[in-house]
Design a protein around this motif. Structure first.
Motif, PDB file in Angstrom:
ATOM      1  N   CYS A  92     -25.181  -0.013  14.466  1.00  0.00           N
ATOM      2  CA  CYS A  92     -24.822   1.191  15.215  1.00  0.00           C
ATOM      3  C   CYS A  92     -23.338   1.447  14.984  1.00  0.00           C
ATOM      4  CB  CYS A  92     -25.121   1.015  16.703  1.00  0.00           C
ATOM      5  SG  CYS A  92     -24.226  -0.377  17.389  1.00  0.00           S
ATOM      6  N   SER A  93     -22.804   2.530  15.536  1.00  0.00           N
ATOM      7  CA  SER A  93     -21.419   2.879  15.205  1.00  0.00           C
ATOM      8  C   SER A  93     -20.443   1.786  15.647  1.00  0.00           C
ATOM      9  CB  SER A  93     -21.040   4.231  15.800  1.00  0.00           C
ATOM     10  OG  SER A  93     -21.387   4.249  17.154  1.00  0.00           O
ATOM     11  N   ALA A  94     -20.796   1.042  16.706  1.00  0.00           N
ATOM     12  CA  ALA A  94     -19.893  -0.021  17.162  1.00  0.00           C
ATOM     13  C   ALA A  94     -20.036  -1.286  16.318  1.00  0.00           C
ATOM     14  CB  ALA A  94     -20.196  -0.344  18.624  1.00  0.00           C
ATOM     15  N   ASN A  95     -21.140  -1.390  15.586  1.00  0.00           N
ATOM     16  CA  ASN A  95     -21.381  -2.618  14.825  1.00  0.00           C
ATOM     17  C   ASN A  95     -22.165  -2.253  13.566  1.00  0.00           C
ATOM     18  OD1 ASN A  95     -21.675  -5.268  14.071  1.00  0.00           O
ATOM     19  ND2 ASN A  95     -23.423  -5.648  15.440  1.00  0.00           N
ATOM     20  N   MET A  96     -21.440  -1.676  12.623  1.00  0.00           N
ATOM     21  CA  MET A  96     -22.121  -1.155  11.442  1.00  0.00           C
ATOM     22  C   MET A  96     -22.409  -2.246  10.426  1.00  0.00           C
ATOM     23  SD  MET A  96     -20.820   2.613  10.483  1.00  0.00           S
ATOM     24  CE  MET A  96     -19.130   2.739  10.945  1.00  0.00           C
ATOM     25  N   HIS A  97     -23.562  -2.108   9.791  1.00  0.00           N
ATOM     26  CA  HIS A  97     -23.913  -2.962   8.658  1.00  0.00           C
ATOM     27  C   HIS A  97     -23.075  -2.489   7.469  1.00  0.00           C
ATOM     28  CE1 HIS A  97     -26.382  -4.620   5.390  1.00  0.00           C
ATOM     29  NE2 HIS A  97     -26.845  -5.471   6.297  1.00  0.00           N
ATOM     30  N   PRO A  98     -22.758  -3.403   6.517  1.00  0.00           N
ATOM     31  CA  PRO A  98     -21.957  -2.958   5.364  1.00  0.00           C
ATOM     32  C   PRO A  98     -22.525  -1.734   4.651  1.00  0.00           C
ATOM     33  CG  PRO A  98     -22.165  -5.349   5.354  1.00  0.00           C
ATOM     34  CD  PRO A  98     -22.985  -4.850   6.511  1.00  0.00           C
ATOM     35  N   VAL A  99     -23.862  -1.607   4.565  1.00  0.00           N
ATOM     36  CA  VAL A  99     -24.405  -0.431   3.857  1.00  0.00           C
ATOM     37  C   VAL A  99     -24.151   0.850   4.658  1.00  0.00           C
ATOM     38  CG1 VAL A  99     -26.134  -1.702   2.537  1.00  0.00           C
ATOM     39  CG2 VAL A  99     -26.796  -0.724   4.730  1.00  0.00           C
ATOM     40  N   GLN A 100     -24.044   0.737   5.972  1.00  0.00           N
ATOM     41  CA  GLN A 100     -23.735   1.918   6.785  1.00  0.00           C
ATOM     42  C   GLN A 100     -22.251   2.252   6.687  1.00  0.00           C
ATOM     43  OE1 GLN A 100     -25.394   0.117  10.398  1.00  0.00           O
ATOM     44  NE2 GLN A 100     -26.908   1.775  10.504  1.00  0.00           N
TER      45      GLN A 100
END
Ligand code: FES
Ligand code: FES
Length: 341
Positions: A92-100
């Protein structure tokens, strides 16, 4: 054996108990009904990838791996006992995955309609051991369409995410989930409002259920029958999944032949046999998309007997045979005798 009234599976790491729901409901409808609206419906027929999510499955060597699939085509009953990750579970925006993160930083999204689907495809790619080149990446993304961004920023963002993935993957929770995976789909049954679903684990049990339920349709990846649900608004009264039938999940060899179980996915066949049979490998690389091949089976493609089915010409050219089984025995036929009209 009385059918159960609940479909249990893991969604983004949380246990889900789906009740009072038609087994013909698609996973996409189910997700969006729970306000998980990241996954979008574009085509509802496995072409655009806007609905992509990931599941945990096993590769041709039996190793747990993420697989991107089209949620618009999969009836919810097929998810019983599985692990599903929707885009909301990727990050999510607070905890993005590297692909995001690299997609956002690299302007890989404009209107955003296609983006969650791209993210789920990239998520599969991020954890694939065998995705090594730009060509592999292009193949990974071939099932995702974008009308506005243009593919270069998306591809560049993916390459940026993948360039240092080996250093970031080690302690990542998704990698740990794969390491600890022991949640293979087993026997399942479900009934709601007269619609039934069975998932046996042996050929004997499958043939018994088939005999007891002559109206039933056999189902594996649902890339064909799913279209009857989304496009023809059909509800199948009885579905019997072959996905957990161990005899149909194997690829075996003898000194002279390869035996491919009817429920083996096209991705597994491509991984295991693509090099030995280049004609098969070449055909599979352009068969549908990554998401389709992650679910579609050789058995399904043959028995559909579609004049536009892609596997039949190669199998005919290779002089393949089909083994047909019923409760009263089995027989082997040259594949050209299987197609009767
Ligand atoms: Fe287009 Fe599912 S909505 S592939
Ligand atoms: Fe608009 Fe891809 S960002 S469709």
């Amino acid at each position: 054996m009385s059918a159960r009234n609940v479909i249990e599976f893991q969604l983004n790491g949380e246990k889900i108990e789906a009740r009072n729901i038609s087994p013909n409901t698609t996973l996409l409808e189910f997700l969006r009904g729970r306000s998980l609206t990241g996954s979008k419906e574009g085509c509802a027929e496995g072409d655009c990838g806007a609905c992509s999510v990931a599941i945990i499955d096993r590769d041709a060597n039996g190793k747990p791996t993420y697989r991107a699939i089209n949620s618009c085509l999969v009836p919810i009953c097929l998810l019983a006992g599985r692990d599903v990750i929707s885009v909301e579970g990727v990050g999510c925006s607070a905890n993005m995955h590297p692909v995001q993160r690299t997609m956002a930083e690299g302007y890989g999204s404009q209107c955003g309609y296609c983006t969650p689907g791209f993210i789920c495809s990239l998520f599969e790619g991020f954890y694939r051991d065998d995705l090594k080149t730009g060509d592999d990446l292009d193949e990974q993304l071939a099932g995702n369409l974008c009308r506005c961004t243009g593919y270069r920023p998306i591809r560049d963002a993916a390459l940026a995410a993948f360039s240092n993935r080996l250093s970031t993957i080690g302690d990542d929770t998704f990698a740990s989930r794969l390491k600890n995976f022991d949640n293979d789909p087993g026997a399942a049954e479900y009934e709601f409002a007269g619609e039934k679903f069975f998932r046996p684990t042996s050929l004997t049990e499958l043939l018994r259920l088939r005999k007891e339920n002559p109206e039933a349709r056999l189902i594996a990846g649902a890339t064909e029958l799913g279209l009857d649900i989304t496009k023809r608004y059909k509800k199948f009264p009885t579905l019997i999944s072959v996905e957990a039938v161990s005899e149909l999940k194997e690829i075996k060899s003898t000194a002279t032949e390869w035996h491919i179980g009817a429920a083996v996915t096209l991705t597994e066949i491509e991984d295991q046999l693509g090099e030995e049979f280049p004609a098969l490998g070449d055909m599979l690389r352009v068969f549908g998309s990554r998401q389709i091949r992650n679910r579609a089976t050789m058995g399904g493609n043959i028995v559909t007997a579609s004049p536009i089915g892609d596997s039949a010409p190669v199998l005919l050219a290779l002089d393949a045979k089909v083994v047909l089984a019923s409760a009263s025995g089995d027989r082997t036929l040259p594949i050209e005798e299987f197609f009767i009209s």
